[in-house]
Design a protein around this motif. Structure first.
Motif, mmCIF file in Angstrom:
data_model
loop_
_atom_site.group_PDB
_atom_site.id
_atom_site.type_symbol
_atom_site.label_atom_id
_atom_site.label_comp_id
_atom_site.label_asym_id
_atom_site.label_seq_id
_atom_site.Cartn_x
_atom_site.Cartn_y
_atom_site.Cartn_z
ATOM 1 N N ARG A 58 0.751 -0.723 -0.002
ATOM 2 C CA ARG A 58 -0.022 -0.482 -0.028
ATOM 3 C C ARG A 58 1.360 1.457 -0.445
ATOM 4 O O ARG A 58 0.599 1.887 -0.577
ATOM 5 C CB ARG A 58 -0.913 0.024 1.171
ATOM 6 C CG ARG A 58 -1.982 -1.307 1.101
ATOM 7 C CD ARG A 58 -2.899 -0.892 -0.313
ATOM 8 N NE ARG A 58 -4.167 -2.187 0.128
ATOM 9 C CZ ARG A 58 -3.595 -3.028 -0.563
ATOM 10 N NH1 ARG A 58 -3.268 -2.337 -2.045
ATOM 11 N NH2 ARG A 58 -4.731 -4.076 -0.998
ATOM 12 N N TYR A 59 1.970 2.128 0.412
ATOM 13 C CA TYR A 59 2.806 2.358 0.402
ATOM 14 C C TYR A 59 3.921 2.657 -0.390
ATOM 15 O O TYR A 59 3.980 3.787 -0.535
ATOM 16 C CB TYR A 59 3.988 2.427 1.965
ATOM 17 C CG TYR A 59 2.615 2.714 3.441
ATOM 18 C CD1 TYR A 59 1.820 4.154 3.779
ATOM 19 C CD2 TYR A 59 2.279 1.256 4.436
ATOM 20 C CE1 TYR A 59 1.266 4.491 4.815
ATOM 21 C CE2 TYR A 59 1.328 2.136 4.933
ATOM 22 C CZ TYR A 59 0.596 3.421 5.596
ATOM 23 O OH TYR A 59 0.417 3.260 6.237
ATOM 24 N N GLN A 64 11.712 5.110 -2.470
ATOM 25 C CA GLN A 64 10.891 6.155 -2.536
ATOM 26 C C GLN A 64 11.117 6.874 -0.540
ATOM 27 O O GLN A 64 10.420 8.163 -1.199
ATOM 28 C CB GLN A 64 9.905 5.009 -2.420
ATOM 29 C CG GLN A 64 9.780 3.926 -3.458
ATOM 30 C CD GLN A 64 9.065 2.810 -3.310
ATOM 31 O OE1 GLN A 64 7.698 3.817 -2.980
ATOM 32 N NE2 GLN A 64 8.837 1.363 -3.397
ATOM 33 N N GLN A 94 11.273 10.987 -1.476
ATOM 34 C CA GLN A 94 10.335 11.832 -2.018
ATOM 35 C C GLN A 94 8.857 12.491 -0.709
ATOM 36 O O GLN A 94 9.316 11.686 -0.098
ATOM 37 C CB GLN A 94 9.149 10.684 -3.548
ATOM 38 C CG GLN A 94 10.497 9.522 -4.353
ATOM 39 C CD GLN A 94 10.423 10.703 -4.948
ATOM 40 O OE1 GLN A 94 10.303 11.342 -5.400
ATOM 41 N NE2 GLN A 94 11.915 10.366 -5.472
ATOM 42 N N GLU A 104 6.257 12.832 -1.391
ATOM 43 C CA GLU A 104 4.699 12.218 -0.914
ATOM 44 C C GLU A 104 4.684 11.147 0.229
ATOM 45 O O GLU A 104 4.235 10.378 0.512
ATOM 46 C CB GLU A 104 4.255 11.606 -2.326
ATOM 47 C CG GLU A 104 5.344 10.642 -2.931
ATOM 48 C CD GLU A 104 5.889 10.826 -4.142
ATOM 49 O OE1 GLU A 104 6.169 10.296 -4.479
ATOM 50 O OE2 GLU A 104 6.291 12.101 -3.830
ATOM 51 N N ASN A 105 6.696 10.327 0.472
ATOM 52 C CA ASN A 105 6.542 9.863 1.754
ATOM 53 C C ASN A 105 7.339 9.972 2.963
ATOM 54 O O ASN A 105 8.249 9.695 3.650
ATOM 55 C CB ASN A 105 7.693 9.054 0.828
ATOM 56 C CG ASN A 105 6.513 7.585 0.058
ATOM 57 O OD1 ASN A 105 6.156 7.571 0.083
ATOM 58 N ND2 ASN A 105 7.229 7.433 -0.907
ATOM 59 N N GLY A 147 3.160 12.606 4.369
ATOM 60 C CA GLY A 147 2.522 12.956 3.233
ATOM 61 C C GLY A 147 2.393 10.812 3.447
ATOM 62 O O GLY A 147 1.096 10.271 2.265
ATOM 63 N N LEU A 148 2.817 9.866 4.197
ATOM 64 C CA LEU A 148 2.304 8.568 4.616
ATOM 65 C C LEU A 148 0.806 8.571 5.514
ATOM 66 O O LEU A 148 0.313 7.467 5.083
ATOM 67 C CB LEU A 148 3.387 7.553 5.228
ATOM 68 C CG LEU A 148 4.626 8.031 4.870
ATOM 69 C CD1 LEU A 148 5.589 7.443 5.679
ATOM 70 C CD2 LEU A 148 4.192 6.937 3.788
ATOM 71 N N LYS A 198 -1.451 11.427 4.396
ATOM 72 C CA LYS A 198 -2.590 11.717 3.237
ATOM 73 C C LYS A 198 -3.094 10.291 2.365
ATOM 74 O O LYS A 198 -3.850 9.920 1.918
ATOM 75 C CB LYS A 198 -1.585 12.644 2.593
ATOM 76 C CG LYS A 198 -1.921 13.958 3.534
ATOM 77 C CD LYS A 198 -1.403 15.066 2.022
ATOM 78 C CE LYS A 198 -1.078 16.496 3.064
ATOM 79 N NZ LYS A 198 -0.317 17.750 2.418
ATOM 80 N N LYS A 199 -1.448 9.513 2.014
ATOM 81 C CA LYS A 199 -2.095 8.460 1.657
ATOM 82 C C LYS A 199 -3.222 7.116 1.756
ATOM 83 O O LYS A 199 -3.524 6.790 0.906
ATOM 84 C CB LYS A 199 -0.566 7.760 1.062
ATOM 85 C CG LYS A 199 -0.395 6.345 0.165
ATOM 86 C CD LYS A 199 0.957 5.826 -0.141
ATOM 87 C CE LYS A 199 2.187 7.361 -0.275
ATOM 88 N NZ LYS A 199 3.232 6.692 -0.918
ATOM 89 N N MET A 200 -3.556 7.133 3.417
ATOM 90 C CA MET A 200 -3.745 6.488 3.818
ATOM 91 C C MET A 200 -4.976 6.923 3.540
ATOM 92 O O MET A 200 -5.809 6.224 4.204
ATOM 93 C CB MET A 200 -3.616 6.255 5.043
ATOM 94 C CG MET A 200 -2.339 4.931 4.528
ATOM 95 S SD MET A 200 -2.467 3.537 3.830
ATOM 96 C CE MET A 200 -2.152 4.087 2.386
ATOM 97 N N ASN A 201 -5.462 8.366 3.535
ATOM 98 C CA ASN A 201 -7.118 8.882 3.233
ATOM 99 C C ASN A 201 -7.310 8.893 5.129
ATOM 100 O O ASN A 201 -8.600 8.429 5.182
ATOM 101 C CB ASN A 201 -7.919 7.842 2.872
ATOM 102 C CG ASN A 201 -9.515 8.389 2.340
ATOM 103 O OD1 ASN A 201 -8.932 9.744 2.799
ATOM 104 N ND2 ASN A 201 -10.764 7.897 2.530
#
Length: 467
Positions: free
Chosen positions: A112-113, A135, A138, A140-141, A145-146, A148-151
């Motif tokens: 997922r990540y 990664q 970046q 977004e990580n 960012g992590l 946000k990635k999981m909503n």
């Protein structure tokens, strides 16, 4: 050699009903993680992690216990080995975690990540280590960012009453779109039997800015810190106790017990229980006054290995399930608050699966119609947040209470890669309902069942906590 994907779209979803429930009613719901142990400092600073070990393994005593069981030397767990060496030691461990939830979590999190389908093992370790580290450079990580990635819509960390909350204050001013709140965790002020209790009160004195010489001083100090937490947006508290203490006491008795402790005298077990009963009732009434949600994580037997606890300290992998008597003191405690109409919203978490039905039936005693699901039987936690434990909790609550009022999952984690546990829970939830739809135990009405799934996944928690 690249392995065929293990975490497929239909992972844990065994029939068409389960898949429809998950993809149409659960998968896209935001996450409210209302109890975790993430670092607000790292969120406030939007930390960028140097490597996957620092992000994923450091501080994770679930992984540490598995490695120790396999015979991995402590050098490669909490010792002075390099981060890469520790990661490779974990990678060697992973194939041996089959049928432990760590195996599922590990591969869900990598996929997922970081989009990694390859199974983690000794052969793939270096490739995965380098891929994830690249990664992590970046934007977004980063830490935020992590999330946000999981909503994630909202999360609630856990802080001691002496905490300055400076990082939560910084987050409140930062414009970060995810709500980051705190939960008041006063265990160290409750556990009067601890050897370092007086040392802790010295710290609480500094936070409250007045001396704590009497029991009334202690209550005044805790109230002052509750006011401070509330002013900084706190609406929850949490307690990690082996059990609720409840003994009949008088105010004068408790005052004398407190002075004895401050003077360095030894307390009897009865005196300890009377003190803890008194302070818990005081806190419960105060939480009601401030309209907080109170949480009780009950049933752990902590710090069993004194030798290793002395070396590494608490929360390093030496705790297990306890068998304390839960029902009677818990009932008396809740009843004492309810009899004064001072029982606030309450979540009860159980660590001993033998007590599932006790907790599921207990909440019904104090749901008074004032709020939907006012008293909650919390999700399976710690040793019970695995597939069988989650299903057992859902079944106990379904059979004895109303699963439709349940506020769902939380991570209770120190890792920023733990949020796929919400997906894990939702898939298990949907499969449980889907199997019963297929067998005819539940009606073939996808909208009816789907609403319950959506409510458990997100809506109920959103309404309950009003973040």
């Amino acid at each position: 050699m690249k392995n065929e994907s293990f975490i497929r779209d239909n992972f844990l979803l065994q029939n068409k009903y389960a898949r429809e429930l998950y993809f149409n009613y659960a998968a896209h719901q935001p996450i409210i993680d209302y109890h975790c142990h993430l670092s607000p400092k790292e969120i406030a600073e939007d930390k960028v992690y140097d490597n996957i070990f620092q992000l994923w393994i450091a501080g994770d005593h679930y992984k540490w216990r598995a490695m120790r069981t396999l015979g991995v030397n402590e050098k490669y767990i909490t010792g002075d080995a390099s981060d890469k060496e520790k990661f490779i030691a974990w990678a060697r461990t992973v194939p041996n975690t089959l049928r432990n939830p760590l195996y599922h979590w590990t591969h869900l999190e990598l996929k997922r990540y970081f989009g990694i389908d390859e199974l983690l093992n000794e052969e793939s370790a270096e490739r995965i280590y380098e891929s994830v580290n690249e990664q992590l450079k970046q934007p977004e990580n980063s830490c935020r960012g992590l999330l946000k990635k999981m909503n994630v819509k909202a999360l609630c960390t856990t802080e001691d009453p002496i905490d300055s909350l400076e990082h939560h204050q910084a987050l409140a001013k930062s414009g970060f779109q995810i709500k980051v709140s705190t939960a008041f965790r006063p265990d160290k002020a409750i556990l009067i039997e601890n050897e370092i209790y007086n040392d802790y009160l010295d710290q609480l004195e500094k936070a409250a800015d007045f001396p704590i010489q009497t029991y009334q001083d202690l209550k005044d100090a805790l109230r002052k810190r509750i006011e401070y937490f509330d002013a900084n947006g706190c609406k929850l508290c949490d307690h990690g106790l082996s059990k609720i203490s409840f003994e009949v006491f008088t105010d004068s008795e408790v005052s004398e017990i407190f002075v004895k402790k401050r003077d360095g005298e030894t307390l009897t077990s009865l005196e300890i229980e009377k003190f803890k009963a008194s302070i818990l009732l005081f806190l419960g009434e105060t939480y009601h006054e401030f309209s907080w949600v109170q949480q009780f994580h009950l049933g752990a037997l902590r710090n069993n290995n004194s030798r290793m606890h002395n070396i590494l300290g608490p929360d390093t992998g030496w705790d297990s399930i306890g068998d304390s008597n839960q029902a009677e003191p818990l009932s008396k405690f809740l009843n004492a608050l309810d009899s004064k109409n001072k029982l606030t919203k309450t979540i009860l978490y159980n660590l001993n699966p033998a007590n599932n039905e006790i907790f599921a039936s207990m909440i019904g005693n104090f749901n008074d119609g004032s709020v939907m699901g006012k008293i909650q039987y919390g999700s399976g936690w710690w040793y019970l947040d695995q597939k069988d434990g989650i299903i057992a909790q859902l079944n106990s609550l379904s059979n004895i209470g109303l699963i439709s009022c349940f506020i769902g999952m939380l991570t209770d984690s120190r890792s920023f890669l733990s949020f796929p546990r919400h997906e894990y829970f939702r898939r298990i939830l949907c499969n449980l309902f889907g199997e019963e739809m297929e067998s005819g135990v539940l009606p073939n009405d996808i909208d009816l069942v789907g609403k319950v799934i959506s409510d458990i996944s997100y809506n109920n928690a959103n309404e309950y906590f009003n973040f």
